[in-house]
Design a protein around this motif. Structure first.
Motif, PDB file in Angstrom:
ATOM      1  N   SER A  13      -1.983  12.778 -17.735  1.00 27.95           N
ATOM      2  CA  SER A  13      -3.285  11.853 -17.863  1.00 27.95           C
ATOM      3  C   SER A  13      -3.094  10.364 -18.379  1.00 27.95           C
ATOM      4  N   LYS A  68      -9.222   4.721 -18.943  1.00 29.42           N
ATOM      5  CA  LYS A  68      -9.358   4.931 -20.429  1.00 29.42           C
ATOM      6  C   LYS A  68     -10.905   4.559 -20.721  1.00 29.42           C
ATOM      7  N   ASN A  86      -9.153   8.856 -27.170  1.00 26.19           N
ATOM      8  CA  ASN A  86      -8.446   9.220 -26.086  1.00 26.19           C
ATOM      9  C   ASN A  86      -7.302  10.192 -26.096  1.00 26.19           C
ATOM     10  N   SER A 104     -11.076  12.054 -21.285  1.00 27.48           N
ATOM     11  CA  SER A 104      -9.549  11.713 -21.206  1.00 27.48           C
ATOM     12  C   SER A 104      -8.641  12.218 -19.920  1.00 27.48           C
TER      13      SER A 104
END
Ligand SMILES: *Cc1c(COP(=O)(O)O)cnc(C)c1O
Length: 375
Positions: A216, A221, A227, A77
């Protein structure tokens, strides 16, 4: 309550108190109820307070899973597009971070050092200097496989000097060895409920800088369930986990946190230190040798070398101790035969003395020479 008390000297899950075990027995509740969301809010704040984080700057994000999930989440992530990860690697847990980079197909540098040595900071700096595309530096605080303690503050300040995010696997130090997230130059640290906090398995958490999580948002992704931004955003909006939380494990953690604050950071660290010394004393008396120089040890894991005795059989020693309520654990150093005794959990010096009575019996019954011999 009559639950047999086992002394776990493995590196987690740890021995828990009966009050933590019993805290899981609660009336059934839907975790989407406000009552449950309120519990989560306090819990998330408590986790930040354990590492002395400022609640405006730092937050915690919970996930369902074991501690490895945190490493996965941080790396997948927090690496921006076109950036590389640098793993400062002197053991099995940092190698896990390298494998995560490989599984996601992320660019990485595996900066390896021998497992019984501290990382060479000048090499870390050289690598950062010659690779301006490094966006994230990752290392392990206490390499649980050997018990070596890495200089995270120094590595973190190098990472920051070269503009990279610093993520640290603190799974086997958090809530044991005092950590100050800001002073220690940590952007993200992590653990699971079953280690330093002496609660149950199945709940893991990342503590880190809000600003960096928010930045972020538009990073690639690479996972849906794992995530960081997605889970953070859901927590911020609703106070809940995105998907079903481990309800009873959370109740156990809430009780464990009460017990953490009641014991206190300094007293708890003093207790782990007492256990660590008791482990060393016991092994020293039997002639065992350390796998890592003592001054480099984290104070939480003792890694001992197998003696060169034809009768030595770790499984047999393990089984004898296990049947008597003591769990010991093999090492994690390829090319060297070691076993580990860990100082975590709701145990104290007396438990270690009791353990060594049983351990000595196991050696004697297996006709292993005492003191143990090395070539
Ligand atoms: C225990 C531990 C983990 C998590 O391992 P799991 O097998 O996922 O429970 C990660 N890092 C370190 C340093 C650990 O000690």
């Amino acid at each position: 309550m009559n639950i047999k008390r086992n002394i776990l000297l493995n590196p987690g899950p740890s021995t828990t108190t009966d009050t933590v075990k019993m805290a899981q027995v609660v009336p059934d509740i839907c975790p989407r109820e406000k009552e449950f969301a309120n519990l989560m809010k306090g819990l998330r704040e408590d986790l930040v307070k354990i590492v002395h984080g400022d609640l405006d700057k730092y937050t915690s994000v919970l996930f369902c899973g074991s501690g490895t999930l945190n490493i996965d989440v941080c790396i997948n992530s927090l690496l921006a597009e076109g950036k590389k990860a640098l793993v400062v690697n002197n053991g099995a847990y940092s190698t896990r971070a390298v494998e995560i980079c490989q599984y996601y197909g992320l660019p990485y540098i595996d900066l390896r050092f021998p497992v019984d040595q501290l990382p060479d900071l000048s090499k870390v700096e050289e690598t950062l200097k010659s690779n301006p595309d490094i966006g994230l530096v990752h290392t392990t605080h206490n390499e649980t496989g050997t018990g070596i303690l890495n200089p995270i503050r120094e590595i973190g300040s190098l990472a920051h000097q070269y503009g990279a995010i610093f993520t640290v696997d603190t799974t086997s130090t958090l809530a044991m060895r005092p950590i100050d997230i800001e002073k220690d130059q940590i952007d993200f640290c992590m653990a699971s409920a079953q280690k330093g906090l002496m609660a149950m398995t199945g709940l893991s958490f990342i503590i880190g800088k809000r600003e960096l999580i928010e930045a972020s948002k538009d990073y690639p992704k690479r996972s849906y369930y794992c995530n960081l931004y997605l889970q953070y955003e859901f927590f911020e909006k609703t106070g809940e986990m995105h998907f079903t939380p481990p309800v009873q494990t959370i109740y156990a953690l809430l009780q464990a946190l009460k017990e953490y604050w009641a014991e206190g950071e300094a007293a708890k660290w003093a207790r782990h230190t007492r256990i660590f010394h008791a482990l060393h004393d016991g092994l020293d008396k039997l002639g065992f040798k350390d796998a890592v120089r003592r001054e480099w040890q984290s104070g939480l894991v003792v890694s001992a070398r197998y003696p060169d005795d034809p009768n030595w059989d770790f499984e047999k020693i393990h089984d004898y101790c296990y049947e008597r309520g003591f769990t010991i654990y093999p090492g994690k150093i390829s090319g060297a035969n070691t076993f580990r005794l860990c100082a975590l959990g709701a145990i104290d010096e007396k438990d270690i003395q009791d353990f060594f009575v049983v351990f000595r019996e196991a050696l004697e019954l297996n006709q292993i020479q005492i003191p143990v011999v090395y070539q």
